[in-house]
Design a protein around this motif. Structure first.
Motif, PDB file in Angstrom:
ATOM      1  N   LEU A 113       0.843  -1.204   0.000  1.00 45.66           N
ATOM      2  CA  LEU A 113       0.000   0.000   0.000  1.00 45.66           C
ATOM      3  C   LEU A 113       0.873   1.247   0.000  1.00 45.66           C
ATOM      4  O   LEU A 113       1.760   1.393   0.845  1.00 45.66           O
ATOM      5  CB  LEU A 113      -0.918  -0.008   1.226  1.00 45.66           C
ATOM      6  CG  LEU A 113      -1.994   1.080   1.296  1.00 45.66           C
ATOM      7  CD1 LEU A 113      -3.186   0.588   2.114  1.00 45.66           C
ATOM      8  CD2 LEU A 113      -1.465   2.384   1.905  1.00 45.66           C
ATOM      9  N   LEU A 114       0.609   2.132  -0.942  1.00 45.77           N
ATOM     10  CA  LEU A 114       1.303   3.416  -1.028  1.00 45.77           C
ATOM     11  C   LEU A 114       0.353   4.537  -0.653  1.00 45.77           C
ATOM     12  O   LEU A 114      -0.722   4.661  -1.237  1.00 45.77           O
ATOM     13  CB  LEU A 114       1.830   3.642  -2.450  1.00 45.77           C
ATOM     14  CG  LEU A 114       2.379   5.044  -2.767  1.00 45.77           C
ATOM     15  CD1 LEU A 114       3.585   5.378  -1.900  1.00 45.77           C
ATOM     16  CD2 LEU A 114       2.727   5.161  -4.249  1.00 45.77           C
ATOM     17  N   ASP A 115       0.752   5.335   0.321  1.00 47.41           N
ATOM     18  CA  ASP A 115       0.021   6.547   0.687  1.00 47.41           C
ATOM     19  C   ASP A 115       0.724   7.710   0.008  1.00 47.41           C
ATOM     20  O   ASP A 115       1.778   8.172   0.457  1.00 47.41           O
ATOM     21  CB  ASP A 115       0.016   6.711   2.212  1.00 47.41           C
ATOM     22  CG  ASP A 115      -0.823   7.892   2.679  1.00 47.41           C
ATOM     23  OD1 ASP A 115      -1.226   8.714   1.839  1.00 47.41           O
ATOM     24  OD2 ASP A 115      -1.066   7.991   3.897  1.00 47.41           O
ATOM     25  N   ALA A 116       0.152   8.163  -1.104  1.00 47.50           N
ATOM     26  CA  ALA A 116       0.772   9.209  -1.917  1.00 47.50           C
ATOM     27  C   ALA A 116       0.329  10.575  -1.410  1.00 47.50           C
ATOM     28  O   ALA A 116      -0.823  10.967  -1.591  1.00 47.50           O
ATOM     29  CB  ALA A 116       0.382   9.033  -3.383  1.00 47.50           C
ATOM     30  N   GLY A 117       1.252  11.283  -0.786  1.00 49.47           N
ATOM     31  CA  GLY A 117       0.922  12.530  -0.119  1.00 49.47           C
ATOM     32  C   GLY A 117       0.517  12.245   1.315  1.00 49.47           C
ATOM     33  O   GLY A 117      -0.526  12.693   1.780  1.00 49.47           O
ATOM     34  N   SER A 139       9.603  12.284  -2.070  1.00 47.01           N
ATOM     35  CA  SER A 139       9.433  12.212  -3.515  1.00 47.01           C
ATOM     36  C   SER A 139       8.247  13.045  -3.957  1.00 47.01           C
ATOM     37  O   SER A 139       7.299  13.250  -3.200  1.00 47.01           O
ATOM     38  CB  SER A 139       9.231  10.748  -3.947  1.00 47.01           C
ATOM     39  OG  SER A 139       9.031  10.639  -5.339  1.00 47.01           O
ATOM     40  N   ASP A 140       8.322  13.499  -5.174  1.00 50.24           N
ATOM     41  CA  ASP A 140       7.225  14.188  -5.824  1.00 50.24           C
ATOM     42  C   ASP A 140       6.271  13.141  -6.401  1.00 50.24           C
ATOM     43  O   ASP A 140       6.713  12.142  -6.970  1.00 50.24           O
ATOM     44  CB  ASP A 140       7.800  15.068  -6.933  1.00 50.24           C
ATOM     45  CG  ASP A 140       6.766  15.915  -7.635  1.00 50.24           C
ATOM     46  OD1 ASP A 140       5.571  15.812  -7.284  1.00 50.24           O
ATOM     47  OD2 ASP A 140       7.154  16.668  -8.533  1.00 50.24           O
ATOM     48  N   CYS A 141       4.981  13.356  -6.261  1.00 48.22           N
ATOM     49  CA  CYS A 141       4.012  12.421  -6.843  1.00 48.22           C
ATOM     50  C   CYS A 141       4.143  12.320  -8.360  1.00 48.22           C
ATOM     51  O   CYS A 141       3.743  11.318  -8.955  1.00 48.22           O
ATOM     52  CB  CYS A 141       2.584  12.847  -6.481  1.00 48.22           C
ATOM     53  SG  CYS A 141       2.094  12.477  -4.782  1.00 48.22           S
ATOM     54  N   GLN A 200       0.711  14.292 -14.679  1.00 49.80           N
ATOM     55  CA  GLN A 200       1.941  13.513 -14.505  1.00 49.80           C
ATOM     56  C   GLN A 200       1.857  12.633 -13.268  1.00 49.80           C
ATOM     57  O   GLN A 200       2.315  11.485 -13.270  1.00 49.80           O
ATOM     58  CB  GLN A 200       3.149  14.446 -14.411  1.00 49.80           C
ATOM     59  CG  GLN A 200       3.447  15.223 -15.686  1.00 49.80           C
ATOM     60  CD  GLN A 200       2.767  16.592 -15.707  1.00 49.80           C
ATOM     61  OE1 GLN A 200       1.606  16.732 -15.292  1.00 49.80           O
ATOM     62  NE2 GLN A 200       3.482  17.592 -16.174  1.00 49.80           N
ATOM     63  N   ALA A 201       1.270  13.151 -12.199  1.00 55.01           N
ATOM     64  CA  ALA A 201       1.110  12.353 -10.982  1.00 55.01           C
ATOM     65  C   ALA A 201       0.211  11.152 -11.239  1.00 55.01           C
ATOM     66  O   ALA A 201       0.509  10.027 -10.808  1.00 55.01           O
ATOM     67  CB  ALA A 201       0.547  13.221  -9.862  1.00 55.01           C
ATOM     68  N   LEU A 202      -0.886  11.378 -11.954  1.00 55.36           N
ATOM     69  CA  LEU A 202      -1.800  10.271 -12.238  1.00 55.36           C
ATOM     70  C   LEU A 202      -1.120   9.219 -13.128  1.00 55.36           C
ATOM     71  O   LEU A 202      -1.345   8.011 -12.950  1.00 55.36           O
ATOM     72  CB  LEU A 202      -3.062  10.802 -12.914  1.00 55.36           C
ATOM     73  CG  LEU A 202      -4.295   9.907 -12.814  1.00 55.36           C
ATOM     74  CD1 LEU A 202      -4.679   9.670 -11.366  1.00 55.36           C
ATOM     75  CD2 LEU A 202      -5.450  10.509 -13.582  1.00 55.36           C
ATOM     76  N   ALA A 203      -0.286   9.656 -14.058  1.00 58.26           N
ATOM     77  CA  ALA A 203       0.468   8.704 -14.881  1.00 58.26           C
ATOM     78  C   ALA A 203       1.435   7.892 -14.024  1.00 58.26           C
ATOM     79  O   ALA A 203       1.649   6.691 -14.274  1.00 58.26           O
ATOM     80  CB  ALA A 203       1.232   9.456 -15.977  1.00 58.26           C
ATOM     81  N   GLU A 204       2.016   8.516 -13.021  1.00 58.36           N
ATOM     82  CA  GLU A 204       2.899   7.795 -12.107  1.00 58.36           C
ATOM     83  C   GLU A 204       2.109   6.807 -11.243  1.00 58.36           C
ATOM     84  O   GLU A 204       2.574   5.696 -10.964  1.00 58.36           O
ATOM     85  CB  GLU A 204       3.655   8.777 -11.215  1.00 58.36           C
ATOM     86  CG  GLU A 204       4.848   9.422 -11.892  1.00 58.36           C
ATOM     87  CD  GLU A 204       5.958   8.413 -12.136  1.00 58.36           C
ATOM     88  OE1 GLU A 204       6.792   8.197 -11.246  1.00 58.36           O
ATOM     89  OE2 GLU A 204       5.965   7.798 -13.229  1.00 58.36           O
ATOM     90  N   PHE A 205       0.925   7.208 -10.807  1.00 58.41           N
ATOM     91  CA  PHE A 205       0.082   6.275 -10.051  1.00 58.41           C
ATOM     92  C   PHE A 205      -0.197   5.036 -10.901  1.00 58.41           C
ATOM     93  O   PHE A 205      -0.131   3.896 -10.408  1.00 58.41           O
ATOM     94  CB  PHE A 205      -1.235   6.937  -9.659  1.00 58.41           C
ATOM     95  CG  PHE A 205      -1.117   8.089  -8.701  1.00 58.41           C
ATOM     96  CD1 PHE A 205       0.092   8.393  -8.079  1.00 58.41           C
ATOM     97  CD2 PHE A 205      -2.215   8.890  -8.432  1.00 58.41           C
ATOM     98  CE1 PHE A 205       0.195   9.464  -7.193  1.00 58.41           C
ATOM     99  CE2 PHE A 205      -2.127   9.955  -7.548  1.00 58.41           C
ATOM    100  CZ  PHE A 205      -0.924  10.248  -6.933  1.00 58.41           C
TER     101      PHE A 205
END
Length: 239
Positions: free
Chosen positions: A53-57, A105-107, A134-139
């Motif tokens: 599980l990744l908590d992004a932000g 890290s940056d999202c 870009q963040a959504l593409a990384e997700f």
């Protein structure tokens, strides 16, 4: 002492009030807890056992105990662009006795391998980001096939109210409506249906009066489809 600098050049630093509020009981129990409970309800089909599980932000880590109770991850990762917040997250994980891997890290540029995450929790984060696509593409990149994005967001109809502008700080030029956020998910390739989406109408998110007129019986709440939605929760799947 030299102040720690955020890792993202586009990071919008929070106000002192905002930083304090994000570690408050109100934030953890009336915002985070309510959102996580709703996202669990929206998941539908069974989730993987012992997920990554990744908590992004992840901010100050106030979500860690709630996420651990809800999803029992085998590995929990917290990511944030603000070193001060990550230090708070480290202390929170220690207080809870949880092993949480913390990443500065940056999202929009996540330091994780492709297809390495089962669940990605993104709570009230996208509206802080300038590089949302870009963040959504990384997700999408770091999620495994079949992985879920657990997204909870405030929309421009809330972020652009006078009280939020006064107390907090956001990049106003990138704020979106609920439907625009959903369109962005679809464009990235995420899949979801109506049963995986909710539009919470909580007292603290009312755009003008925090629901006071409704509490006093002076106004009836507008139904979904007849109001500017201020909150969006969605569980989206990477096929």
């Amino acid at each position: 002492m030299t102040a720690l600098r955020p890792v993202s050049p586009t990071y919008v630093e929070e106000t002192r009030f905002g930083f304090w509020f994000l570690q408050s009981h109100v934030w953890q129990h009336h915002v985070l807890r309510v959102a996580i409970n709703d996202l669990v309800r929206l998941t539908g089909s069974p989730l993987p056992q012992a997920p990554v599980l990744l908590d992004a932000g992840c901010g100050q880590g106030r979500s860690f105990g709630l996420l651990n109770a809800a999803f029992a991850p085998a590995r929990m990762i917290g990511l944030d662009a603000d070193p001060h917040s990550l230090e708070c997250s480290r202390r929170e994980a220690e207080r809870l006795g949880l092993e949480v891997e913390l990443i500065a890290s940056d999202c929009a540029s996540i330091d994780l391998p492709d297809a390495s995450v089962d669940l990605l929790f993104c709570h009230q984060t996208l509206h802080h980001l300038v590089e949302q696509e870009q963040a959504l593409a990384e997700f999408w990149r770091v999620l495994k096939p079949g992985g879920r994005l657990l997204l909870a967001e405030s929309t421009k109809f809330y972020i652009d109210t006078w009280v939020i502008r006064w107390l907090f700080r956001h990049p106003m030029h990138v704020q979106r409506s609920a439907e625009q956020y959903l369109d962005m998910l679809r464009n990235q390739g995420f899949q979801f249906d109506d049963a995986s989406v909710s539009y919470p109408y909580l007292w603290w998110s009312r755009a003008k009066d925090f629901g006071l007129l409704e509490r006093w019986g002076l106004m009836q709440p507008k139904p979904v489809g007849q109001r500017d939605e201020t909150l969006l929760n969605v569980v989206a799947r990477k096929p």
